[in-house]
Design a protein around this motif. Structure first.
Motif, PDB file in Angstrom:
ATOM      1  N   ALA A 122       0.814  -1.219   0.000  1.00 47.26           N
ATOM      2  CA  ALA A 122       0.000   0.000   0.000  1.00 47.26           C
ATOM      3  C   ALA A 122       0.846   1.265   0.000  1.00 47.26           C
ATOM      4  CB  ALA A 122      -0.936  -0.008   1.209  1.00 47.26           C
ATOM      5  N   GLU A 123       1.990   1.231   0.681  1.00 45.42           N
ATOM      6  CA  GLU A 123       2.828   2.432   0.760  1.00 45.42           C
ATOM      7  C   GLU A 123       3.345   2.813  -0.629  1.00 45.42           C
ATOM      8  OE1 GLU A 123       3.175  -0.253   2.536  1.00 45.42           O
ATOM      9  OE2 GLU A 123       3.079   0.270   4.666  1.00 45.42           O
ATOM     10  N   SER A 124       3.398   4.086  -0.913  1.00 45.69           N
ATOM     11  CA  SER A 124       3.856   4.521  -2.230  1.00 45.69           C
ATOM     12  C   SER A 124       5.370   4.494  -2.350  1.00 45.69           C
ATOM     13  CB  SER A 124       3.345   5.934  -2.532  1.00 45.69           C
ATOM     14  OG  SER A 124       3.837   6.863  -1.581  1.00 45.69           O
ATOM     15  N   GLU A 125       6.074   4.627  -1.223  1.00 47.17           N
ATOM     16  CA  GLU A 125       7.537   4.629  -1.253  1.00 47.17           C
ATOM     17  C   GLU A 125       8.071   3.576  -0.293  1.00 47.17           C
ATOM     18  OE1 GLU A 125       9.353   8.408  -0.805  1.00 47.17           O
ATOM     19  OE2 GLU A 125       8.064   9.393  -2.285  1.00 47.17           O
ATOM     20  N   ILE A 126       8.877   2.664  -0.828  1.00 49.19           N
ATOM     21  CA  ILE A 126       9.498   1.618  -0.029  1.00 49.19           C
ATOM     22  C   ILE A 126      10.956   1.492  -0.456  1.00 49.19           C
ATOM     23  CG2 ILE A 126       7.354   0.344   0.347  1.00 49.19           C
ATOM     24  CD1 ILE A 126       8.102  -1.522  -1.910  1.00 49.19           C
ATOM     25  N   SER A 127      11.739   0.774   0.324  1.00 49.27           N
ATOM     26  CA  SER A 127      13.159   0.617   0.033  1.00 49.27           C
ATOM     27  C   SER A 127      13.384  -0.420  -1.061  1.00 49.27           C
ATOM     28  CB  SER A 127      13.905   0.181   1.300  1.00 49.27           C
ATOM     29  OG  SER A 127      13.529  -1.145   1.649  1.00 49.27           O
ATOM     30  N   LEU A 128      14.602  -0.460  -1.578  1.00 50.02           N
ATOM     31  CA  LEU A 128      14.932  -1.459  -2.592  1.00 50.02           C
ATOM     32  C   LEU A 128      14.788  -2.869  -2.038  1.00 50.02           C
ATOM     33  CD1 LEU A 128      18.058   0.116  -4.334  1.00 50.02           C
ATOM     34  CD2 LEU A 128      15.725   0.012  -5.220  1.00 50.02           C
ATOM     35  N   ASP A 129      15.184  -3.080  -0.793  1.00 52.80           N
ATOM     36  CA  ASP A 129      15.028  -4.404  -0.191  1.00 52.80           C
ATOM     37  C   ASP A 129      13.551  -4.797  -0.111  1.00 52.80           C
ATOM     38  OD1 ASP A 129      17.733  -4.860   0.134  1.00 52.80           O
ATOM     39  OD2 ASP A 129      17.799  -4.061   2.170  1.00 52.80           O
ATOM     40  N   GLN A 130      12.706  -3.830   0.209  1.00 52.15           N
ATOM     41  CA  GLN A 130      11.266  -4.117   0.262  1.00 52.15           C
ATOM     42  C   GLN A 130      10.708  -4.381  -1.133  1.00 52.15           C
ATOM     43  OE1 GLN A 130      10.423  -0.449   2.503  1.00 52.15           O
ATOM     44  NE2 GLN A 130       9.432  -1.717   4.079  1.00 52.15           N
ATOM     45  N   VAL A 131      11.251  -3.713  -2.156  1.00 49.71           N
ATOM     46  CA  VAL A 131      10.846  -3.987  -3.535  1.00 49.71           C
ATOM     47  C   VAL A 131      11.175  -5.431  -3.892  1.00 49.71           C
ATOM     48  CG1 VAL A 131      11.319  -3.467  -5.966  1.00 49.71           C
ATOM     49  CG2 VAL A 131      11.038  -1.588  -4.328  1.00 49.71           C
ATOM     50  N   ILE A 132      12.365  -5.870  -3.540  1.00 52.67           N
ATOM     51  CA  ILE A 132      12.787  -7.247  -3.825  1.00 52.67           C
ATOM     52  C   ILE A 132      11.860  -8.236  -3.136  1.00 52.67           C
ATOM     53  CG2 ILE A 132      14.624  -8.935  -3.433  1.00 52.67           C
ATOM     54  CD1 ILE A 132      16.600  -6.505  -3.708  1.00 52.67           C
ATOM     55  N   THR A 133      11.550  -7.985  -1.868  1.00 54.92           N
ATOM     56  CA  THR A 133      10.659  -8.879  -1.124  1.00 54.92           C
ATOM     57  C   THR A 133       9.272  -8.917  -1.744  1.00 54.92           C
ATOM     58  OG1 THR A 133      11.860  -8.494   0.940  1.00 54.92           O
ATOM     59  CG2 THR A 133       9.612  -9.312   1.129  1.00 54.92           C
ATOM     60  N   ALA A 134       8.753  -7.755  -2.129  1.00 49.17           N
ATOM     61  CA  ALA A 134       7.415  -7.687  -2.708  1.00 49.17           C
ATOM     62  C   ALA A 134       7.354  -8.428  -4.042  1.00 49.17           C
ATOM     63  CB  ALA A 134       6.993  -6.232  -2.882  1.00 49.17           C
ATOM     64  N   TYR A 135       8.329  -8.194  -4.902  1.00 46.24           N
ATOM     65  CA  TYR A 135       8.401  -8.920  -6.165  1.00 46.24           C
ATOM     66  C   TYR A 135       8.424 -10.431  -5.916  1.00 46.24           C
ATOM     67  CZ  TYR A 135       9.363  -5.655 -10.119  1.00 46.24           C
ATOM     68  OH  TYR A 135       9.270  -4.755 -11.147  1.00 46.24           O
ATOM     69  N   THR A 136       9.250 -10.849  -4.965  1.00 44.62           N
ATOM     70  CA  THR A 136       9.431 -12.275  -4.706  1.00 44.62           C
ATOM     71  C   THR A 136       8.144 -12.923  -4.220  1.00 44.62           C
ATOM     72  OG1 THR A 136      11.767 -11.882  -4.159  1.00 44.62           O
ATOM     73  CG2 THR A 136      10.799 -13.959  -3.427  1.00 44.62           C
ATOM     74  N   GLU A 137       7.391 -12.206  -3.394  1.00 45.84           N
ATOM     75  CA  GLU A 137       6.122 -12.747  -2.913  1.00 45.84           C
ATOM     76  C   GLU A 137       5.177 -13.041  -4.073  1.00 45.84           C
ATOM     77  OE1 GLU A 137       4.806  -9.752  -0.233  1.00 45.84           O
ATOM     78  OE2 GLU A 137       6.087 -10.415   1.423  1.00 45.84           O
ATOM     79  N   GLN A 138       5.048 -12.093  -4.994  1.00 43.47           N
ATOM     80  CA  GLN A 138       4.152 -12.307  -6.133  1.00 43.47           C
ATOM     81  C   GLN A 138       4.721 -13.347  -7.103  1.00 43.47           C
ATOM     82  OE1 GLN A 138       2.227  -9.122  -8.131  1.00 43.47           O
ATOM     83  NE2 GLN A 138       2.011  -7.841  -6.318  1.00 43.47           N
ATOM     84  N   LEU A 139       6.043 -13.370  -7.257  1.00 49.87           N
ATOM     85  CA  LEU A 139       6.676 -14.357  -8.120  1.00 49.87           C
ATOM     86  C   LEU A 139       6.358 -15.768  -7.647  1.00 49.87           C
ATOM     87  CD1 LEU A 139       8.757 -15.210 -10.329  1.00 49.87           C
ATOM     88  CD2 LEU A 139      10.525 -14.951  -8.563  1.00 49.87           C
ATOM     89  N   HIS A 140       6.522 -16.019  -6.364  1.00 55.45           N
ATOM     90  CA  HIS A 140       6.266 -17.352  -5.819  1.00 55.45           C
ATOM     91  C   HIS A 140       4.786 -17.720  -5.919  1.00 55.45           C
ATOM     92  CE1 HIS A 140      10.228 -17.322  -3.296  1.00 55.45           C
ATOM     93  NE2 HIS A 140      10.427 -17.533  -4.580  1.00 55.45           N
ATOM     94  N   PHE A 141       3.906 -16.744  -5.761  1.00 55.38           N
ATOM     95  CA  PHE A 141       2.468 -17.027  -5.902  1.00 55.38           C
ATOM     96  C   PHE A 141       2.157 -17.492  -7.325  1.00 55.38           C
ATOM     97  CE2 PHE A 141      -1.968 -15.960  -6.704  1.00 55.38           C
ATOM     98  CZ  PHE A 141      -2.598 -16.452  -5.562  1.00 55.38           C
ATOM     99  N   ALA A 142       2.722 -16.804  -8.318  1.00 60.46           N
ATOM    100  CA  ALA A 142       2.493 -17.198  -9.713  1.00 60.46           C
ATOM    101  C   ALA A 142       3.047 -18.590  -9.975  1.00 60.46           C
ATOM    102  CB  ALA A 142       3.140 -16.178 -10.650  1.00 60.46           C
TER     103      ALA A 142
END
Length: 393
Positions: free
Chosen positions: A123-143
């Motif tokens: 939901a947050e509009s600004e997050i760190s690069l590490d949080q970007v990596i984690t977020a991408y990975t969560e959706q990647l594993h779901f797919a």
């Protein structure tokens, strides 16, 4: 003779002859010469609160029937992409359900499905690069868990957090290292999403493409292809020529796809091996015609391919006209005209994003390019829409 009434920006109306349906037939074997995905949209329930800001309430029967129809024409489905209104009304919960349901339908139909992987559940509009990596990975594993091919979409979070090209290389390296199956990288231009300005660390496509190619080179075996949606044929041809063996170019260029898929771009001859495959929102709007054109390529008939698909490009340019990010309205409008959904409704009220004259031009060009699957139904629905809006038809 049946006619279509057209509404011009001046308010004037004219009538044109309603063409018969095109002579498209479903393939009897898998398409061979090109890999083609139609980037599908979602259909909301007619009685839902389809107004701006409300959560998506999906008509799953209509939404999944649309995907079954795409599979029946030999095309794959690209789902949970921007075409499905991600970042424009499709919330995270609906996105996850769409991926799960679409993957299940693909298994039932024996079709191929790829799905968008992003960071947009944060939901947050600004997050760190590490949080970007984690977020991408969560959706990647779901797919991956649902058996869908991942398309690593351009992330607004990453565009905000990255300070240079090195940040992009790091994020993609970390995410790709976690992938258990090769992914497609998606480069979405600012015409589709202005928030992605400067993606890959540069404003110009020449500099940005160098970073993209570096990411591919630094992650061998992890990337199945690249989808480019810059609406710039020159950039796609340039990157395509430099892709390593085994990495496909999936055109997302809804303005220039005919020559890019056909392999007849400037400086090339018909039948040249340098061609793009397809991952297009336009193909969701013209599925039978797209299938027929690729069947012509399968038969080695380049002229027939051009005859069939060539006229659709003017239609696609109208659907994707500026402001391009409202193209989804035209895709849903054509689905309604062609009988694939019960009403011209969209998540978040986006069906109001285009004017009647704009939609009229879509009707005209769909008729010209034989993209109306049931001409009589399309005529009836369009004329009723005109009458509801005070236009005599």
């Amino acid at each position: 003779m049946a006619t279509l009434r057209l509404l011009h920006p001046t308010g004037a109306t004219t009538d044109v002859a309603l063409n018969d349906v095109g002579a498209c037939t479903r393939p009897t074997a898998p398409l061979r010469s090109r890999v083609a995905y139609a980037a599908a949209h979602v259909v909301p329930k007619v009685h839902a609160d389809n107004t701006p800001g409300q959560p998506a309430d999906i008509d799953w029967d209509a939404t999944l029937a649309f995907r079954r129809n795409v599979f029946s024409w030999g095309l794959g489905v690209a789902d949970a992409m921007d075409t499905a209104q991600r970042n424009m009304g499709l919330d995270a919960a609906a996105t996850r359900e769409l991926i799960a349901r679409s993957a299940e339908v693909a298994r039932e139909e024996g079709g191929s499905v790829v799905v968008g992987v992003n960071t947009d559940h944060i939901a947050e509009s600004e997050i760190s690069l590490d949080q970007v990596i984690t977020a991408y990975t969560e959706q990647l594993h779901f797919a991956e868990e649902h058996g869908a091919g991942p398309v690593l979409m351009a992330s607004r979070h990453l565009a905000r957090a990255a300070t240079d090209a090195a940040d992009y290389r790091r994020v993609y390296r970390e995410v790709l290292s976690r992938a258990t199956t090769p992914v497609v990288l998606h480069w979405l231009g600012t015409a589709f999403d202005p928030a992605l300005a400067g993606y890959f660390g540069a404003d110009g496509w020449q500099e940005a493409s160098e970073v993209l190619l570096q990411i591919i080179a630094e992650n061998p075996g992890k990337i199945a292809g690249v989808k480019m949606s810059l609406l710039n044929a020159e950039s796609e041809i340039s990157v395509r020529a430099r892709l390593p063996e085994g990495v496909r170019m999936f055109t997302g260029d809804d303005f220039n796809y005919v020559r890019l898929i056909g392999g007849t771009a400037e400086g090339m001859t018909p039948g040249d091996d340098m061609h793009s495959d397809a991952l297009l929102g336009a193909f969701a709007a013209i599925t039978p015609v797209a299938s027929a054109a690729i069947q012509a390529l399968d038969a080695g008939d380049q002229e027939e391919y051009l005859r069939i698909l060539g006229p659709t490009e003017a239609l696609s340019r109208q659907v994707f006209a500026a402001p391009t990010f409202y193209y989804k309205t035209g895709v849903a409008f054509l689905a309604w005209l062609n009988g694939h959904q019960p009403a011209f409704q969209m998540v978040g009220g986006l069906h109001s994003a285009r004017s009647l004259p704009h939609l009229s031009r879509i009707v005209e060009l769909a008729n010209t390019s034989l993209a109306l699957e049931q001409p009589d139904l399309a005529q009836q629905r369009w004329h009723r829409m005109l009458r509801v809006n005070g236009v005599d038809a």
